[in-house]
Write an enzyme that holds these catalytic residues in place. Structure first.
Site, PDB file in Angstrom:
ATOM      1  N   ARG A  48       0.840  -1.121   0.045  1.00 15.28           N
ATOM      2  CA  ARG A  48      -0.133   0.132  -0.067  1.00 15.28           C
ATOM      3  C   ARG A  48       0.977   1.272   0.037  1.00 15.28           C
ATOM      4  O   ARG A  48       2.115   1.214   0.007  1.00 15.28           O
ATOM      5  CB  ARG A  48      -1.210  -0.118   1.349  1.00 15.28           C
ATOM      6  CG  ARG A  48      -0.640  -0.428   2.491  1.00 15.28           C
ATOM      7  CD  ARG A  48       0.451   0.022   3.119  1.00 15.28           C
ATOM      8  NE  ARG A  48       0.254   1.407   3.332  1.00 15.28           N
ATOM      9  CZ  ARG A  48       1.067   2.227   3.400  1.00 15.28           C
ATOM     10  NH1 ARG A  48       2.494   2.037   3.804  1.00 15.28           N
ATOM     11  NH2 ARG A  48       1.019   3.542   3.500  1.00 15.28           N
ATOM     12  N   GLY A  49       0.337   2.350  -0.084  1.00 13.37           N
ATOM     13  CA  GLY A  49       0.997   3.469  -0.274  1.00 13.37           C
ATOM     14  C   GLY A  49       1.039   3.886  -2.056  1.00 13.37           C
ATOM     15  O   GLY A  49       1.305   2.958  -2.466  1.00 13.37           O
ATOM     16  N   ALA A  50       0.685   5.042  -2.276  1.00 15.16           N
ATOM     17  CA  ALA A  50       0.389   5.400  -3.854  1.00 15.16           C
ATOM     18  C   ALA A  50       1.670   4.669  -4.500  1.00 15.16           C
ATOM     19  O   ALA A  50       1.279   4.126  -5.517  1.00 15.16           O
ATOM     20  CB  ALA A  50       0.095   6.757  -3.772  1.00 15.16           C
ATOM     21  N   ARG A  91      -7.814  -0.299  -6.440  1.00 12.97           N
ATOM     22  CA  ARG A  91      -7.788   0.762  -5.536  1.00 12.97           C
ATOM     23  C   ARG A  91      -8.040   2.017  -6.446  1.00 12.97           C
ATOM     24  O   ARG A  91      -7.051   2.221  -7.232  1.00 12.97           O
ATOM     25  CB  ARG A  91      -6.592   0.790  -4.537  1.00 12.97           C
ATOM     26  CG  ARG A  91      -6.546  -0.301  -3.639  1.00 12.97           C
ATOM     27  CD  ARG A  91      -5.679  -0.181  -2.496  1.00 12.97           C
ATOM     28  NE  ARG A  91      -6.323   0.836  -1.696  1.00 12.97           N
ATOM     29  CZ  ARG A  91      -5.413   1.335  -0.554  1.00 12.97           C
ATOM     30  NH1 ARG A  91      -4.293   1.157  -0.399  1.00 12.97           N
ATOM     31  NH2 ARG A  91      -6.218   2.197   0.376  1.00 12.97           N
ATOM     32  N   ASP A 237      -2.111  10.767  -2.453  1.00 10.98           N
ATOM     33  CA  ASP A 237      -2.481   9.809  -3.224  1.00 10.98           C
ATOM     34  C   ASP A 237      -2.923  10.386  -4.719  1.00 10.98           C
ATOM     35  O   ASP A 237      -2.665   9.466  -5.603  1.00 10.98           O
ATOM     36  CB  ASP A 237      -3.762   8.963  -2.647  1.00 10.98           C
ATOM     37  CG  ASP A 237      -3.346   7.893  -1.730  1.00 10.98           C
ATOM     38  OD1 ASP A 237      -2.829   8.254  -0.628  1.00 10.98           O
ATOM     39  OD2 ASP A 237      -2.991   6.689  -2.029  1.00 10.98           O
ATOM     40  N   ASN A 247      -5.472  12.394   0.325  1.00  9.94           N
ATOM     41  CA  ASN A 247      -4.659  11.825   1.060  1.00  9.94           C
ATOM     42  C   ASN A 247      -5.283  10.671   2.229  1.00  9.94           C
ATOM     43  O   ASN A 247      -6.376  11.294   2.248  1.00  9.94           O
ATOM     44  CB  ASN A 247      -3.484  12.471   1.456  1.00  9.94           C
ATOM     45  CG  ASN A 247      -2.311  11.565   2.350  1.00  9.94           C
ATOM     46  OD1 ASN A 247      -1.826  10.892   1.632  1.00  9.94           O
ATOM     47  ND2 ASN A 247      -1.985  11.716   3.446  1.00  9.94           N
ATOM     48  N   LYS A 248      -4.604  10.024   3.000  1.00 12.55           N
ATOM     49  CA  LYS A 248      -5.274   9.045   3.970  1.00 12.55           C
ATOM     50  C   LYS A 248      -6.288  10.169   4.716  1.00 12.55           C
ATOM     51  O   LYS A 248      -6.158  11.238   5.236  1.00 12.55           O
ATOM     52  CB  LYS A 248      -4.167   8.583   4.955  1.00 12.55           C
ATOM     53  CG  LYS A 248      -4.822   7.746   5.960  1.00 12.55           C
ATOM     54  CD  LYS A 248      -5.655   6.631   5.472  1.00 12.55           C
ATOM     55  CE  LYS A 248      -5.028   5.650   4.441  1.00 12.55           C
ATOM     56  NZ  LYS A 248      -6.186   4.927   3.815  1.00 12.55           N
TER      57      LYS A 248
HETATM   58  O1  MRU Z   1      -4.479   3.312   2.184  1.00 11.17           O
HETATM   59  P1  MRU Z   1      -2.866   3.475   2.026  1.00 11.17           P
HETATM   60  O2  MRU Z   1      -2.072   2.945   3.173  1.00 11.17           O
HETATM   61  O3  MRU Z   1      -2.561   2.980   0.768  1.00 11.17           O
HETATM   62  O4  MRU Z   1      -2.883   5.066   2.044  1.00 11.17           O
HETATM   63  C1  MRU Z   1      -1.592   5.432   1.941  1.00 11.17           C
HETATM   64  C2  MRU Z   1      -1.550   7.176   2.110  1.00 11.17           C
HETATM   65  O5  MRU Z   1      -2.453   7.682   2.295  1.00 11.17           O
HETATM   66  C3  MRU Z   1      -0.305   7.880   2.035  1.00 11.17           C
HETATM   67  O6  MRU Z   1      -0.021   8.890   2.632  1.00 11.17           O
HETATM   68  C4  MRU Z   1      -0.264   8.074   0.374  1.00 11.17           C
HETATM   69  O7  MRU Z   1      -0.062   6.977  -0.358  1.00 11.17           O
HETATM   70  C5  MRU Z   1       1.264   8.426   0.215  1.00 11.17           C
HETATM   71  S1  MRU Z   1       2.481   7.279   0.177  1.00 11.17           S
HETATM   72  C6  MRU Z   1       3.963   7.851  -0.122  1.00 11.17           C
END
Ligand code: MRU
Length: 334
Positions: A48-50, A91, A237, A247-248
């Site tokens: 996970r993480g964009a 996603r 994201d 973002n999250k």
């Molecule tokens: O749901 P996730 O854990 O994939 O969400 C991740 C985030 O919101 C991060 O802040 C974002 O992807 C940036 S990662 C460098």
């Protein structure tokens, strides 16, 4: 820059993936041999993480190409388009997923020789991964220039190497600024509902040897109001053309609190997160996830049976609350 654990390793035409759902208590490595496995791992947030999602999807296409038994180049292209569609359906919010798939599909479309087609997709996936790493290290240098000496930085979710398959974005900036002696500590939010802060950011900060304290998301206003924070840095994201940033979930709240507290609020993201095709954040699709993630903590149910809940995985921070967007190509202020 200190070398933290890399979550994705391409090895002998297989993808090795550190299962982030098992961290921090168990380091479990998955060996993925097919694109469907990669799609499932993205959906289940094992990666996970964009940016890391984008890199994983690129390797997913490469796995599909290696396994292809297409009899003609036209069949191969059709197969790659189907695989891309499957991976894109995992996603919806992370722009990097689609940016990576678009690059991989362009390579598939250009293929005119079955003997080398799969190799060219593997090479492109490796190039996407290598470019991500280079972008992260450049972004970290640029972002660290904004950090003042003796800073305590608040960050949200997880944006380190686990989230980018490189050096990290917001956390990469923090690590670099710490190495330059400018960060005295970090405040990491736990990040409900899936605890990316408590499980993953805390794990990475501990590995990097950076002093930090963990707080619940609801403590952020308190720590800002008490003057305990110097700046807020988060990842992204998807960033719309006007700078509105997905973002999250909880990021928007932090941005308003930062403004109220007179604190700089920085977004750190590679340019592959920017979506110039959309004008504002209103057009960003927000992923809705299972309600169990809200009503339960892990396997343990917390909420009363039959309760109604909501679970948007991201929110939109309007550009007006963002002091600057840090990319590998420079700093953008609105
Ligand atoms: O749901 P996730 O854990 O994939 O969400 C991740 C985030 O919101 C991060 O802040 C974002 O992807 C940036 S990662 C460098």
């Amino acid at each position: 820059m200190s070398e933290l654990m890399q979550p994705l390793v391409w090895h002998n035409t297989k993808l090795r993936m550190l299962d982030q759902t098992q961290l921090p208590h168990r380091e479990v490595w998955l060996e993925l041999a097919g694109y469907r496995d990669v799609a499932g791992a993205i959906r289940d947030m094992r990666v996970r993480g964009a940016p890391a999602i984008g890199v994983a999807a690129a390797y997913g296409m490469a796995l599909g190409a290696v396994a292809s038994r297409a009899g003609s180049i036209a069949d191969f292209k059709r197969e790659m388009a189907d695989i891309s569609k499957t991976l894109a359906g995992t996603r919806p919010t992370a722009r990097n997923l689609f940016a990576a798939l678009e690059r991989m599909q362009a390579v598939a479309e250009r293929a005119d020789n079955m003997a080398v087609a799969a190799r060219s997709l593997v090479d492109e996936a490796i190039a996407i991964h290598e470019e991500q790493k280079a972008a992260d290290y450049r972004l970290a240098d640029i972002g660290a220039s904004l950090i003042k000496p003796d800073s305590t930085i608040l960050t949200h979710c997880n944006t380190g190497p686990l989230a980018t398959a490189g050096g990290g974005t917001a956390l990469g900036v923090i690590i670099r600024a710490y190495e330059q002696g400018k960060v005295k500590g970090v405040i990491a939010t736990e990040t409900r509902p899936l605890f990316q802060g408590a499980r993953l950011t805390a794990w990475e900060l501990k590995q990097a040897g950076i002093p930090f304290k963990l707080i619940t998301d609801s403590m952020a206003g308190y720590v800002m109001s008490k003057g305990l924070i110097s700046a807020v840095i988060v990842g992204a994201d998807r960033i719309a053309a006007n700078g509105d940033t997905a973002n999250k979930i909880g990021t928007y709240t932090l941005s308003v609190l930062a403004q109220e507290s007179g604190l700089p609020f920085y977004v750190a993201a590679p340019v592959s997160t920017i979506d110039d095709s959309i004008a504002t954040g209103n057009e960003i699709v927000i992923e809705e996830r299972s309600l169990d993630e809200v009503t339960c903590i892990g396997e343990a149910r917390v909420a009363v049976d039959g309760v109604e809940a909501m679970n948007p995985a991201f929110d939109i921070t309007p550009a007006k609350y963002i002091t600057a967007i840090i990319t590998e190509q420079g700093i953008k202020t609105s």
